[in-house]
Structures are given as structure tokens and as C-alpha cells.
Design an enzyme around this catalytic site. Structure first.
Site, mmCIF file in Angstrom:
data_model
loop_
_atom_site.group_PDB
_atom_site.id
_atom_site.type_symbol
_atom_site.label_atom_id
_atom_site.label_comp_id
_atom_site.label_asym_id
_atom_site.label_seq_id
_atom_site.Cartn_x
_atom_site.Cartn_y
_atom_site.Cartn_z
ATOM 1 N N GLY A 189 -1.820 -6.010 3.629
ATOM 2 C CA GLY A 189 -2.269 -7.399 3.742
ATOM 3 C C GLY A 189 -3.699 -7.618 3.282
ATOM 4 N N GLU A 218 2.513 3.707 4.368
ATOM 5 C CA GLU A 218 1.765 2.462 4.280
ATOM 6 C C GLU A 218 0.335 2.705 4.760
ATOM 7 O OE1 GLU A 218 4.475 -1.185 4.398
ATOM 8 O OE2 GLU A 218 4.154 -0.618 6.477
ATOM 9 N N HIS A 269 5.858 0.691 12.588
ATOM 10 C CA HIS A 269 4.968 0.011 11.641
ATOM 11 C C HIS A 269 3.546 0.060 12.207
ATOM 12 C CE1 HIS A 269 3.043 -3.091 9.273
ATOM 13 N NE2 HIS A 269 4.016 -2.926 8.390
ATOM 14 N N SER A 303 0.354 -4.080 -0.039
ATOM 15 C CA SER A 303 -0.003 -4.983 -1.135
ATOM 16 C C SER A 303 0.822 -4.774 -2.409
ATOM 17 C CB SER A 303 -1.508 -4.892 -1.441
ATOM 18 O OG SER A 303 -2.260 -5.283 -0.306
ATOM 19 N N GLU A 316 1.335 -2.035 12.498
ATOM 20 C CA GLU A 316 0.994 -3.168 13.377
ATOM 21 C C GLU A 316 1.547 -2.942 14.778
ATOM 22 O OE1 GLU A 316 2.522 -6.097 10.666
ATOM 23 O OE2 GLU A 316 0.905 -5.587 9.275
ATOM 24 N N GLY A 336 5.375 -6.636 2.109
ATOM 25 C CA GLY A 336 5.054 -7.622 3.136
ATOM 26 C C GLY A 336 4.925 -9.009 2.529
ATOM 27 N N GLY A 337 3.685 -9.443 2.331
ATOM 28 C CA GLY A 337 3.394 -10.805 1.876
ATOM 29 C C GLY A 337 4.248 -11.281 0.706
ATOM 30 N N ASN A 396 9.491 -6.997 4.301
ATOM 31 C CA ASN A 396 9.157 -7.121 5.719
ATOM 32 C C ASN A 396 8.502 -8.474 5.938
ATOM 33 O OD1 ASN A 396 8.262 -6.908 8.330
ATOM 34 N ND2 ASN A 396 6.799 -5.253 7.947
ATOM 35 N N TRP A 397 9.260 -9.364 6.527
ATOM 36 C CA TRP A 397 8.759 -10.733 6.722
ATOM 37 C C TRP A 397 7.735 -10.830 7.855
ATOM 38 C CZ3 TRP A 397 13.799 -14.262 6.523
ATOM 39 C CH2 TRP A 397 14.375 -14.126 5.255
ATOM 40 N N LYS A 398 7.638 -9.802 8.672
ATOM 41 C CA LYS A 398 6.732 -9.805 9.831
ATOM 42 C C LYS A 398 6.981 -11.067 10.673
ATOM 43 C CE LYS A 398 3.605 -6.894 7.243
ATOM 44 N NZ LYS A 398 2.247 -6.431 6.966
HETATM 45 P P1 13P Z 1 1.666 -6.364 2.515
HETATM 46 O O1 13P Z 1 2.637 -6.153 1.385
HETATM 47 O O2 13P Z 1 1.489 -7.778 2.908
HETATM 48 O O3 13P Z 1 0.370 -5.650 2.258
HETATM 49 O O4 13P Z 1 2.311 -5.649 3.803
HETATM 50 C C1 13P Z 1 2.781 -4.364 3.699
HETATM 51 C C2 13P Z 1 3.549 -4.041 4.922
HETATM 52 O O5 13P Z 1 2.999 -3.889 5.993
HETATM 53 C C3 13P Z 1 5.010 -3.933 4.803
HETATM 54 O O6 13P Z 1 5.565 -3.398 5.949
#
Ligand code: 13P
Length: 248
Positions: free
Chosen positions: A169, A163, A95, A207, A97, A228-229, A9-11
Site C-alpha cells: 500500500g 509480501e 496477512h 504494490s 495487517e 491489494g489496491g 485482496n480487497w481488504k
Molecule cells: P497493495 O497491492 O495495495 O500494496 O497490497 C498488497 C497486499 O497486502 C495484498 O495482500
């Protein structure tokens, strides 16, 4: 169900050039250019990335979809039919967010799930508790309330991603025991409320990175990862995908 599913997930990251560079790096390796690996890119880059991914097995995913199904006066929205039109195979729905910053509730998320399924795009419903909810001992109840839309879906495949909000993050990863507990809870909830859990994949997100991927992916009832990251770095993402590839 065969193999684990890993979606990056590149956000709200990358630009046209860096998105293409990342995809090229993923296409160059057998560990990432294969069935069971996907990238959820920003909407504005999806069409161009779909061109680059033509003929590959790497799956394109969107990060969100409109709750409105039909074309019309919904400024700023992207419909499930549009995502299907350019070749998206998955879309993230709910998600944390989006729940936090855009106030998405179960009614909207049910519509999004329905629209994605009807368009032939597999939705990935994200669930998870905040730190306050976990500390108050409410995590199971919160997750059950987020899953409550699923019995309304009468047909079609979907994926669930657990999640924990406090692990997104933050570098804080849930312990393997916590992950195992929640994944077993989700599978059991599906069995009780939908009548089956066999074909529903449950991914873990929060993470996930090169260093911890293998242990997390080897945990019971973990069918893959939402990353994510670490998905913004081709080398890190490749290591996560390699770990997934070893565990069929
Ligand atoms: P991180 O891997 O950066 O913690 O993000 C997880 C995430 O929200 C994937 O959708």
C-alpha cells in the site's frame, strides 16, 4: 504446477453493490474469468459473491479464518468449514495487517492453516519483513521464523505469499533482485525443511499493479501475485491477470 496464480485482496473495501459490480466486470473477461485468478472479498459478502461466481472459474477466497475448527461459542468467528460450505477455494492466513493489528502469532496461524487444509480450503500463508527488519539485515531470519510452522503440516496443499510490509500500500515495490532473492530463499527453505518445493507456489505481493505486473510475474520463482489496491479496479486487475496469463 501450471500457470500463475493471481489473487486480488480487497481488504476492508467495497459494499454489496460495488463488490457485485467488480465481480461482474471480472466475469465479463476471459483474462479474469479463468482458472488461476481469485478474489479475496470481505467475509460479509462472500456468500452473495459465491452465488454470482457459480459456474465460473474465478476462485473465491476469504481474507481470514478462525483458529477454532469446531462450531461453538466463538463470537465473531468464521470457521474453515463455513468457508468451505459456501465454496471458498482459498483463504489468506497471517496477512501482515492481521499480524500487526490483531497480534496473530505462529501458534494461531498454524491452527488456521490446519483448519483450512482439513476443510479443503487452500490457505495462502503470508510472510514478509518490515522496513526496520530489512534495514537491520534481519529479513531472511524473519521470513524463516514465519515459515517455521510449515513442517508441522503433514498433508495438504498451501500457497505462500511473500509480501514485504514496506511495499504494501506504499507504492514502493521491491526490486526484481530483491523479489528474486527472497523467492529463491523461500523455495530453498522449503526444500531443506519440508523436503520439496515443487508443488508450493510462492506469490509476490506489495504494490503490484498494471505497470509492473509483467516484470514481477516473469521473475524467477514468482508463481503469481497477491494484489491489494489494484484489485479494486477491474481494468487494472485485468491487466495484471493478462500478464499472468501470458506466462505459463
Ligand atoms: P497493495 O497491492 O495495495 O500494496 O497490497 C498488497 C497486499 O497486502 C495484498 O495482500
Amino acid at each position: 504446477m501450471s500457470g500463475k496464480l493471481v489473487i486480488g485482496n480487497w481488504k476492508m473495501n467495497t459494499r454489496a453493490d460495488s463488490a457485485q459490480a467488480l465481480v461482474s466486470a471480472l466475469l465479463d473477461h476471459a483474462a479474469t474469468n479463468r482458472e488461476g485468478v481469485g478474489i479475496a472479498a470481505p467475509a460479509v459478502y462472500l456468500a452473495a459473491l459465491a452465488e454470482s461466481l457459480k459456474g465460473s472459474r474465478l476462485a473465491l477466497s476469504a481474507q481470514d479464518v478462525s483458529r477454532f475448527a469446531a462450531d461453538g461459542a466463538y463470537t465473531g468467528e468464521t470457521s474453515a468449514a463455513m468457508l468451505a460450505d459456501i465454496g471458498c477455494r482459498y483463504v489468506l492466513v497471517g496477512h501482515s495487517e492481521r499480524r500487526q493489528y490483531f497480534g496473530e502469532d505462529n501458534a494461531a496461524l498454524l491452527q488456521k492453516m490446519r483448519n483450512a487444509i482439513a476443510a479443503g480450503v487452500t490457505p495462502v500463508l503470508c510472510v514478509g519483513e518490515t522496513l526496520e527488519q530489512r534495514e537491520a539485515g534481519q529479513h531472511l531470519e524473519v521470513i524463516a521464523a514465519q515459515l517455521a510452522i510449515l513442517p508441522e503440516l503433514t498433508d495438504g496443499d498451501y500457497v505462500i505469499a511473500y509480501e514485504p510490509v514496506w511495499a504494501i500500500g506504499t507504492g514502493k515495490v521491491a526490486t526484481l533482485e530483491q523479489i528474486a532473492e527472497i523467492h529463491a530463499f523461500i523455495k530453498n527453505w522449503c526444500l531443506q525443511n519440508i523436503g520439496s518445493s515443487d508443488k508450493i507456489r510462492v506469490l509476490y505481493g506489495g504494490s503490484v499493479k498494471a505497470e509492473n505486473a509483467e516484470a514481477i510475474l516473469a521473475t524467477e520463482n514468482v508463481d503469481g501475485a497477491l494484489v491489494g489496491g489494484a484489485s479494486l479496479d477491474a481494468d487494472s486487475f485485468r491487466v495484471v491477470c493478462q500478464a499472468a496469463g501470458k506466462l505459463i
